[in-house]
Design a protein around this motif. Structure first.
Motif, mmCIF file in Angstrom:
data_model
loop_
_atom_site.group_PDB
_atom_site.id
_atom_site.type_symbol
_atom_site.label_atom_id
_atom_site.label_comp_id
_atom_site.label_asym_id
_atom_site.label_seq_id
_atom_site.Cartn_x
_atom_site.Cartn_y
_atom_site.Cartn_z
ATOM 1 N N ASP A 283 0.864 -1.170 0.000
ATOM 2 C CA ASP A 283 0.000 0.000 0.000
ATOM 3 C C ASP A 283 0.903 1.224 0.000
ATOM 4 O O ASP A 283 1.301 1.711 1.042
ATOM 5 C CB ASP A 283 -0.924 0.006 1.222
ATOM 6 C CG ASP A 283 -1.953 -1.099 1.140
ATOM 7 O OD1 ASP A 283 -2.198 -1.733 2.173
ATOM 8 O OD2 ASP A 283 -2.494 -1.319 0.064
ATOM 9 N N VAL A 284 1.228 1.686 -1.185
ATOM 10 C CA VAL A 284 2.188 2.770 -1.313
ATOM 11 C C VAL A 284 1.505 4.115 -1.179
ATOM 12 O O VAL A 284 1.929 4.967 -0.420
ATOM 13 C CB VAL A 284 2.909 2.675 -2.676
ATOM 14 C CG1 VAL A 284 3.854 3.828 -2.847
ATOM 15 C CG2 VAL A 284 3.639 1.362 -2.778
ATOM 16 N N THR A 285 0.462 4.311 -1.926
ATOM 17 C CA THR A 285 -0.245 5.582 -1.920
ATOM 18 C C THR A 285 -1.718 5.322 -2.153
ATOM 19 O O THR A 285 -2.116 4.263 -2.601
ATOM 20 C CB THR A 285 0.249 6.507 -3.052
ATOM 21 O OG1 THR A 285 0.091 5.827 -4.282
ATOM 22 C CG2 THR A 285 1.688 6.907 -2.869
ATOM 23 N N THR A 286 -2.509 6.313 -1.852
ATOM 24 C CA THR A 286 -3.930 6.256 -2.184
ATOM 25 C C THR A 286 -4.132 7.003 -3.493
ATOM 26 O O THR A 286 -3.244 7.734 -3.961
ATOM 27 C CB THR A 286 -4.776 6.923 -1.087
ATOM 28 O OG1 THR A 286 -4.443 8.320 -1.050
ATOM 29 C CG2 THR A 286 -4.529 6.280 0.266
ATOM 30 N N VAL A 287 -5.304 6.873 -4.071
ATOM 31 C CA VAL A 287 -5.606 7.607 -5.298
ATOM 32 C C VAL A 287 -5.498 9.105 -5.033
ATOM 33 O O VAL A 287 -5.003 9.867 -5.861
ATOM 34 C CB VAL A 287 -7.005 7.222 -5.826
ATOM 35 C CG1 VAL A 287 -7.407 8.103 -6.989
ATOM 36 C CG2 VAL A 287 -7.036 5.762 -6.227
ATOM 37 N N PRO B 46 -3.531 8.335 -10.866
ATOM 38 C CA PRO B 46 -4.504 9.415 -10.661
ATOM 39 C C PRO B 46 -5.424 9.524 -11.864
ATOM 40 O O PRO B 46 -5.124 8.960 -12.930
ATOM 41 C CB PRO B 46 -3.615 10.656 -10.545
ATOM 42 C CG PRO B 46 -2.407 10.328 -11.349
ATOM 43 C CD PRO B 46 -2.196 8.843 -11.152
ATOM 44 N N PRO B 47 -6.526 10.256 -11.756
ATOM 45 C CA PRO B 47 -7.394 10.457 -12.914
ATOM 46 C C PRO B 47 -6.643 11.230 -14.003
ATOM 47 O O PRO B 47 -5.703 11.964 -13.705
ATOM 48 C CB PRO B 47 -8.554 11.281 -12.367
ATOM 49 C CG PRO B 47 -8.274 11.545 -10.946
ATOM 50 C CD PRO B 47 -6.998 10.906 -10.567
ATOM 51 N N PRO B 48 -7.057 11.088 -15.270
ATOM 52 C CA PRO B 48 -6.354 11.797 -16.343
ATOM 53 C C PRO B 48 -6.523 13.311 -16.233
ATOM 54 O O PRO B 48 -7.573 13.792 -15.806
ATOM 55 C CB PRO B 48 -6.998 11.266 -17.624
ATOM 56 C CG PRO B 48 -8.261 10.622 -17.216
ATOM 57 C CD PRO B 48 -8.133 10.256 -15.773
ATOM 58 N N ARG B 49 -5.472 14.043 -16.623
ATOM 59 C CA ARG B 49 -5.540 15.508 -16.652
ATOM 60 C C ARG B 49 -6.284 15.940 -17.894
ATOM 61 O O ARG B 49 -6.261 15.268 -18.924
ATOM 62 C CB ARG B 49 -4.132 16.099 -16.682
ATOM 63 C CG ARG B 49 -3.361 15.885 -15.409
ATOM 64 C CD ARG B 49 -2.050 16.637 -15.484
ATOM 65 N NE ARG B 49 -1.239 16.149 -16.597
ATOM 66 C CZ ARG B 49 -0.151 15.406 -16.463
ATOM 67 N NH1 ARG B 49 0.270 15.064 -15.284
ATOM 68 N NH2 ARG B 49 0.522 15.008 -17.527
ATOM 69 N N GLN B 50 -6.899 17.107 -17.820
ATOM 70 C CA GLN B 50 -7.567 17.686 -18.983
ATOM 71 C C GLN B 50 -6.514 18.341 -19.868
ATOM 72 O O GLN B 50 -5.540 18.900 -19.365
ATOM 73 C CB GLN B 50 -8.602 18.723 -18.551
ATOM 74 C CG GLN B 50 -9.745 18.137 -17.751
ATOM 75 C CD GLN B 50 -10.533 17.118 -18.556
ATOM 76 O OE1 GLN B 50 -10.838 17.331 -19.713
ATOM 77 N NE2 GLN B 50 -10.855 15.994 -17.930
ATOM 78 N N PRO B 51 -6.698 18.287 -21.203
ATOM 79 C CA PRO B 51 -5.722 18.935 -22.078
ATOM 80 C C PRO B 51 -5.738 20.438 -21.896
ATOM 81 O O PRO B 51 -6.702 20.997 -21.369
ATOM 82 C CB PRO B 51 -6.177 18.541 -23.486
ATOM 83 C CG PRO B 51 -7.596 18.141 -23.349
ATOM 84 C CD PRO B 51 -7.781 17.658 -21.930
ATOM 85 N N GLY B 52 -4.657 21.079 -22.331
ATOM 86 C CA GLY B 52 -4.554 22.540 -22.254
ATOM 87 C C GLY B 52 -5.547 23.209 -23.181
ATOM 88 O O GLY B 52 -6.521 22.614 -23.621
ATOM 89 N N GLU B 53 -5.283 24.466 -23.508
ATOM 90 C CA GLU B 53 -6.213 25.226 -24.346
ATOM 91 C C GLU B 53 -6.389 24.611 -25.723
ATOM 92 O O GLU B 53 -7.480 24.566 -26.244
ATOM 93 C CB GLU B 53 -5.727 26.667 -24.473
ATOM 94 C CG GLU B 53 -5.898 27.454 -23.202
ATOM 95 C CD GLU B 53 -5.516 28.901 -23.388
ATOM 96 O OE1 GLU B 53 -5.582 29.392 -24.525
ATOM 97 O OE2 GLU B 53 -5.156 29.523 -22.385
#
Length: 107
Positions: free
Chosen positions: A17-21, A40-47
């Protein structure tokens, strides 16, 4: 009887158990050597969004068909004398090896 004929008596891995989400979303570690943890959840693209993954895959498919035509004189088609499941399975095995190699080689 080979080592593959029987299941091991206990798992050959340990739970880590290294990290949580939530930790990951805050920039926590995504990889521990030898282990894969949640992402982690995916990041949203830039402009200006980059080319979609689907568009990249479509381009790759067109390129692969061209390679097949050049190498074999034809594109892939049904009833070509090969077992598509065996071909796909062997390709999947190679893919898994390449993926694991890439994971191991990441800093």
């Amino acid at each position: 009887m080979s080592e593959y004929d029987t299941a091991p008596s206990k798992p050959d891995f340990e739970r880590i158990d290294v990290t949580t989400v939530e930790d990951l979303a805050r920039g926590g570690r995504r990889y521990v050597p030898g282990r894969i943890v949640d992402q982690p959840p995916p990041r949203q693209p830039g402009e200006e969004p980059p080319m979609s993954i689907q568009a990249l895959v479509r381009r790759d498919l067109v390129d692969r068909e061209a390679v097949g035509r050049e190498r074999y004189g034809t594109s892939l088609h049904a009833h070509n004398g090969r077992d598509a499941l065996v071909d796909a399975y062997q390709e999947a095995l190679d893919l898994v090896c390449y993926l694991r190699q890439a994971i191991e080689e990441r800093p």
